[in-house]
Scaffold this motif. Structure first.
Motif, PDB file in Angstrom:
ATOM      1  N   THR A 188      23.793   8.069   7.537  1.00  0.00           N
ATOM      2  CA  THR A 188      24.914   8.984   7.287  1.00  0.00           C
ATOM      3  C   THR A 188      25.839   9.053   8.483  1.00  0.00           C
ATOM      4  O   THR A 188      27.063   9.057   8.352  1.00  0.00           O
ATOM      5  N   SER A 189      25.235   9.095   9.656  1.00  0.00           N
ATOM      6  CA  SER A 189      26.018   9.416  10.844  1.00  0.00           C
ATOM      7  C   SER A 189      25.357   8.779  12.057  1.00  0.00           C
ATOM      8  O   SER A 189      24.371   9.287  12.566  1.00  0.00           O
ATOM      9  N   PRO A 190      25.900   7.667  12.528  1.00  0.00           N
ATOM     10  CA  PRO A 190      25.261   6.967  13.649  1.00  0.00           C
ATOM     11  C   PRO A 190      25.138   7.872  14.888  1.00  0.00           C
ATOM     12  O   PRO A 190      24.135   7.845  15.581  1.00  0.00           O
ATOM     13  N   PHE A 245      24.652  11.194  15.199  1.00  0.00           N
ATOM     14  CA  PHE A 245      24.435  12.423  14.434  1.00  0.00           C
ATOM     15  C   PHE A 245      24.364  13.662  15.312  1.00  0.00           C
ATOM     16  O   PHE A 245      24.030  13.594  16.492  1.00  0.00           O
ATOM     17  N   LEU A 293      23.032   8.607  -0.690  1.00  0.00           N
ATOM     18  CA  LEU A 293      23.978   8.839   0.410  1.00  0.00           C
ATOM     19  C   LEU A 293      25.426   8.572  -0.026  1.00  0.00           C
ATOM     20  O   LEU A 293      26.347   9.260   0.412  1.00  0.00           O
ATOM     21  N   LEU A 303      22.113  16.600   5.285  1.00  0.00           N
ATOM     22  CA  LEU A 303      22.821  15.323   5.112  1.00  0.00           C
ATOM     23  C   LEU A 303      24.290  15.564   4.751  1.00  0.00           C
ATOM     24  O   LEU A 303      25.176  14.853   5.237  1.00  0.00           O
ATOM     25  N   LEU A 322      26.138  16.549   7.908  1.00  0.00           N
ATOM     26  CA  LEU A 322      26.365  15.369   8.747  1.00  0.00           C
ATOM     27  C   LEU A 322      27.489  14.507   8.189  1.00  0.00           C
ATOM     28  O   LEU A 322      28.309  13.972   8.935  1.00  0.00           O
ATOM     29  N   THR A 323      27.517  14.357   6.859  1.00  0.00           N
ATOM     30  CA  THR A 323      28.546  13.525   6.234  1.00  0.00           C
ATOM     31  C   THR A 323      29.929  14.120   6.488  1.00  0.00           C
ATOM     32  O   THR A 323      30.890  13.401   6.802  1.00  0.00           O
ATOM     33  N   GLN A 367      30.767  16.151   8.989  1.00  0.00           N
ATOM     34  CA  GLN A 367      31.069  15.995  10.419  1.00  0.00           C
ATOM     35  C   GLN A 367      31.611  14.596  10.698  1.00  0.00           C
ATOM     36  O   GLN A 367      32.535  14.415  11.482  1.00  0.00           O
ATOM     37  N   GLU A 368      30.990  13.628  10.024  1.00  0.00           N
ATOM     38  CA  GLU A 368      31.401  12.231  10.200  1.00  0.00           C
ATOM     39  C   GLU A 368      32.854  12.037   9.751  1.00  0.00           C
ATOM     40  O   GLU A 368      33.536  11.124  10.209  1.00  0.00           O
TER      41      GLU A 368
END
Lengths: 418, 418
Positions: A57-59, A61, B16, B80, B83-84, B86-87
């Motif tokens: 999802t987020s390298p 994170f 994901l 998750l 995090l997604t 935030q990405e």
């Protein structure tokens, strides 16, 4: 009521049958009259699945979210273990980190314990609960968010609970049946130890024996928690496995208790370094900044002709894990380019291994080093670097001789005999 | 800042990629100027896996442990999703039930909301968080243990947050694109409704339209939360899906808004029941005690010869889900054996279905029942039981005619026309 902490790792709770098997071991201790705190890991594979999702999802994170996701694996096992015990008529309940609460620092993914108040769990023991099943590896930060202790942190959770609750013993159930004089896959004569001192276990753990996390042994030593390592997959009783304890509990130690080895080592030599005050700091500070775990360090008089170098010069050698060589090289080249250090050449040897002998008996016995070096010489194994501590002697050798060296040292110190 | 609640069900966060797709919908609302509370379900399949483990471990499981295990699925998705986001540079954080806290009653596995204090989440919004991702379906009991609301409880969580935070709207993203006049798999002429009143949706939901949980619609109606149902898998904008709202927001209602059907019904008749005061209570109390969901109830004058039965007698007919027939029969036979009720025979018809027409316009329009019965009569469909409410007429018919009846009623009330 005497209290026991029992910890089951991921392979020991990998499926419902194994959870049942572990629960039977817990029930037996309850029948012997113990209150029990069980620490569980996630079912094996589950943590990797969760970590995989986070990384995909987020390298880069957010470690707070990483912890919130990853800690859920242990919560599942805790609930299932509690249900399994109830099904066996053992009064049990599950505890997540925030319910205890397990107070930690805010360093997400590598949090450290602050304290574990006994009140909530003690109240339930007083009301008739016999087993508290606690999710390992996790805690709660001062900000009220979920933290984790880093991989393998469940061992540390178990020791921390044993310390906080004054447990008679902390039993670590795992997929090996104890601590051996050396890795049995390398030396078939390896013998299981009945007892080993904290200090010895600490050296063995940090030297590559993967039975226990170094951090859990440190914590056990500090709080004098008697740790026992034993197998989940065998019938066990009070004499099974290996007891890790204070050296006072060990009647007569052998001079050497075990031989440890570590395969993935590298040796880096800075050739013709200017030898002046502060040069060591100038070399090792940038290595530390880039996260290189420097292990052994040796400084030799350079064999170079002094005429080429008007000042005094030396060679500096250190070892680090093989996968950190690129980082170490970058740290040195940057420091050289910035004018902080000067050297003629940087020589890397990635084909070395570390072999060590460990024993608290060394403190009072001379001649261990001589016996070690003779055993290696008899096999024509050349020693590249030596380092020693009070209870340990380590050498770097060519990697291809590692197994031979372990076997020779195991024989030389007669470790197959109890 | 205006606030929106967005809820994504299990199929909408199944992997994901789908979580990313859902996060893009959230980001778009943030760009439009909303603070957003996102409610997530577990990734589809995960809750079933966890429930399966619990049931295999302990057939009569402790509901507190069930809840602790099962709630972990939503926690994973919440982390998750955060995090997604935030990405995608959207400031987000995850919230587990106990962190909000979502205070519920102690009825594990079917807990009800007590309150949702806004303080913790509002503080983070004030600090710059744009999206609070909340694990649906769970809460915390007064005893500090994890509770769940029962399957499908995430819809209810979403509505409860919308009410607590005064959200402008609560968008329920799911695998259908709205609420239809009837099930499109049964009647191809089914038309998506732009708006539908709470009361109508409530009747449709409880009559077998599976788009929304009845309980979430009840809660939305009580707190006047504007609910929108729309698809996770299509591009959507502010006019997509179906808005479920107060009838004041619906300009001109049709007399009938939709046709609902429910296949798995059974009809049970107690023949020749002694007709005296208190007999209904004597029949339906034991049914309720055994957990039989009685739906329609009809009492007929018995056609039996009065001479055989000196007192007045009657037949009593009721309907319930097919899978509760065995329990209903046991309740009646036990009550008869105990002398609480008397009847000659118990006749079960498990081959019936329920078809209903629903519409708030019925309140002010006569003739809806006549039109309904005529449409069924025109197709030679026999009506076995009738029940009515202010905005609904339901009939039990032979199950094999269910699809035909739905189509005939859809035509008769011209539901294909907006």
């Amino acid at each position: 009521m005497p209290l026991l902490v029992m910890k089951f790792g991921g392979t020991s709770v990998a499926d419902l049958n194994r959870i049942k098997n572990a629960a039977m071991k817990v029930k037996r201790e309850v029948e012997r009259g113990y209150d029990v705190i069980v620490i569980v890991s996630a079912m094996s594979g589950k943590t990797n699945e969760l970590v995989g999702w986070v990384e995909a999802t987020s390298p880069l994170f957010d470690a707070r979210e990483y912890d919130a996701v990853v800690a859920s694996g242990e919560n599942v096992t805790a609930g299932l273990m509690s249900l399994t015990l109830q099904e066996m008529d053992v009064p049990a309940r599950s505890w997540q980190g925030w319910q205890v609460p397990i107070n930690t620092t805010s360093q997400h993914s590598s949090a450290r314990f602050v304290d574990i108040p006994r009140k909530n769990i003690d109240t339930k023991f007083a009301e008739g609960m016999k087993v508290a099943v606690v999710a390992g590896f996790q805690g709660i930060s001062p900000e009220g968010r979920i933290t984790t202790l880093g991989r393998g942190g469940s061992d540390t959770t178990a020791v921390a609970f044993a310390a906080a609750f004054g447990a008679e013993r902390c039993d670590i159930y795992t997929d090996v049946d104890g601590v051996y004089t050396t890795d049995p896959r390398i030396a078939s004569k390896a013998r299981k130890l009945e007892r080993i001192a904290f200090e010895e276990m600490l050296e063995l753990a940090s030297l590559g024996a993967k039975v226990l996390q170094t951090r859990s042994v440190e914590l056990a030593m500090r709080y004098k928690v008697r740790l026992r390592v034993l197998s989940s997959f065998e019938d066990t009783d009070e004499t099974s496995g290996t007891l890790i304890c204070d050296e006072d509990e060990i009647m007569e130690s052998k001079v050497v208790s075990g031989v440890a080895s570590s395969r993935e080592e590298a040796k880096i030599t800075l050739v013709t370094v200017e030898d002046k005050p502060g040069i060591s700091a100038a070399i090792f500070a940038p290595l530390a900044e880039l996260g290189v775990n420097v292990d052994m360090i040796v400084q030799n008089i350079s064999e170079k002709d002094y005429e080429d170098h008007p000042g005094a010069v030396t060679d500096m050698t250190f070892s680090c894990p093989v996968n950190q060589v690129a980082r170490a090289r970058k740290a040195m080249e940057d420091a050289k380019a910035a004018g902080h250090i000067a050297y003629d050449d940087l020589v890397v040897d990635t084909e070395v291994a570390k072999v060590s002998v460990v024993g608290i008996g060394m403190r009072s016995h001379a001649g261990v080093a001589a016996r070690m070096f003779k055993a290696l010489a008899d096999e024509n194994i050349n020693i590249k670097v030596i380092s020693t501590s009070e209870i340990k002697i380590s050498v770097l050798i060519d990697r291809k001789y590692m197994e031979l060296a372990v076997q020779a040292l195991h024989d030389a110190f007669e470790l197959e005999q109890a």
